[in-house]
Design a protein around this motif. Structure first.
Motif, PDB file in Angstrom:
ATOM      1  N   UNK A 118       0.915  -1.232   0.094  1.00 24.37           N
ATOM      2  CA  UNK A 118      -0.055   0.157  -0.162  1.00 24.37           C
ATOM      3  C   UNK A 118       0.912   1.169  -0.188  1.00 24.37           C
ATOM      4  N   UNK A 119       1.928   1.243   0.823  1.00 24.81           N
ATOM      5  CA  UNK A 119       2.701   2.532   0.519  1.00 24.81           C
ATOM      6  C   UNK A 119       3.500   2.604  -0.730  1.00 24.81           C
ATOM      7  N   UNK A 120       3.703   1.376  -1.339  1.00 25.40           N
ATOM      8  CA  UNK A 120       4.267   1.544  -2.722  1.00 25.40           C
ATOM      9  C   UNK A 120       3.187   1.889  -3.750  1.00 25.40           C
ATOM     10  N   UNK A 121       2.002   1.844  -3.436  1.00 26.19           N
ATOM     11  CA  UNK A 121       0.934   1.865  -4.358  1.00 26.19           C
ATOM     12  C   UNK A 121       0.920   1.143  -5.517  1.00 26.19           C
ATOM     13  N   UNK A 122       1.085  -0.262  -5.209  1.00 28.12           N
ATOM     14  CA  UNK A 122       1.023  -1.021  -6.207  1.00 28.12           C
ATOM     15  C   UNK A 122      -0.101  -0.986  -7.277  1.00 28.12           C
ATOM     16  N   UNK A 123      -0.014  -1.049  -8.424  1.00 28.97           N
ATOM     17  CA  UNK A 123      -0.926  -0.956  -9.463  1.00 28.97           C
ATOM     18  C   UNK A 123      -0.538  -1.920 -10.763  1.00 28.97           C
ATOM     19  N   UNK A 124      -1.310  -2.547 -11.352  1.00 31.65           N
ATOM     20  CA  UNK A 124      -1.063  -3.418 -12.607  1.00 31.65           C
ATOM     21  C   UNK A 124       0.199  -2.631 -13.631  1.00 31.65           C
ATOM     22  N   UNK A 125      -0.156  -1.267 -13.831  1.00 28.46           N
ATOM     23  CA  UNK A 125       0.698  -0.498 -14.817  1.00 28.46           C
ATOM     24  C   UNK A 125       2.031   0.068 -14.240  1.00 28.46           C
ATOM     25  N   UNK A 126       2.438  -0.426 -13.148  1.00 28.31           N
ATOM     26  CA  UNK A 126       3.804  -0.018 -12.503  1.00 28.31           C
ATOM     27  C   UNK A 126       4.938  -1.046 -12.760  1.00 28.31           C
TER      28      UNK A 126
END
Length: 191
Positions: free
Chosen positions: A42-50
């Motif tokens: 959550x801190x890294x803000x993981x999303x599929x486009x990263x």
């Protein structure tokens, strides 16, 4: 040993962060010859486009000897970020590959079999309905549907996936009991 801790809870004040993650980090930091790296989804803000972040996660998985997963259960699954981690990092061809048996059938061959895994799952629900009515589907899906593909078939995947029940509602004494289980596990890993 190289230890990777993957935390999948958005609240820094949660039992997952302050309790389980804090306990694992303290024990590993206090023990000689232990390296620890953390992925905070959550801190890294993981999303599929990263893609760069996902490639970095893959490097950390390869680097590690042991991986600790920590997540609450939301809607009978782990958090969305943890599920995204599984989907985007443990990809076919990288974490496992299918071996054909016939034209229509194949089985998954794990490519990360050498990793030692331990998982801590927190539930808001009590144990009885999850284990009976819902047939422990959260743990079963995680171990059978993710871990056996990626890490291979091992009975220890079941025994090293711990579930803590009614976490928002239990007493501090019960939470301390849960943390004693974590402490005992981590110390066993260090032997």
């Amino acid at each position: 040993m190289k230890n990777l801790v993957i935390i999948g809870h958005p609240d820094q004040n949660s039992f997952c962060h302050n309790g389980i993650f804090g306990k694992i980090k303290k024990i590993l930091n206090d023990h000689p010859n232990q390296e620890i790296k953390t992925i905070d989804l959550y801190k890294d803000k993981l999303h599929r486009d990263k893609k760069d972040l996902i490639n970095n996660y893959k490097k950390l998985v390869i680097w590690s000897d042991r991986i600790y997963f920590i997540s609450p259960v939301w809607w009978f699954r782990l958090t969305p970020k943890m599920e995204t981690f599984f989907d985007e990092v443990f990809t076919p061809g990288w974490a496992y590959k299918f071996i054909s048996i016939t034209k229509l059938y194949a089985y998954p061959k794990p490519l990360l079999r050498d990793k030692k895994i331990r998982t801590y799952i927190t539930h808001g629900a009590p144990m009885l309905p999850v284990m009976t009515i819902y047939l422990n589907s959260v743990k079963l899906r995680l171990v059978m549907g993710v871990y056996t593909f990626v890490f291979g078939w091992r009975l220890s995947l079941f025994s090293k996936t711990k579930q803590f029940w009614s976490v928002p509602f239990v007493s501090q004494k019960k939470r301390e009991k849960y943390l004693k289980i974590v402490e005992k596990d981590i110390k066993k890993d260090l032997k």
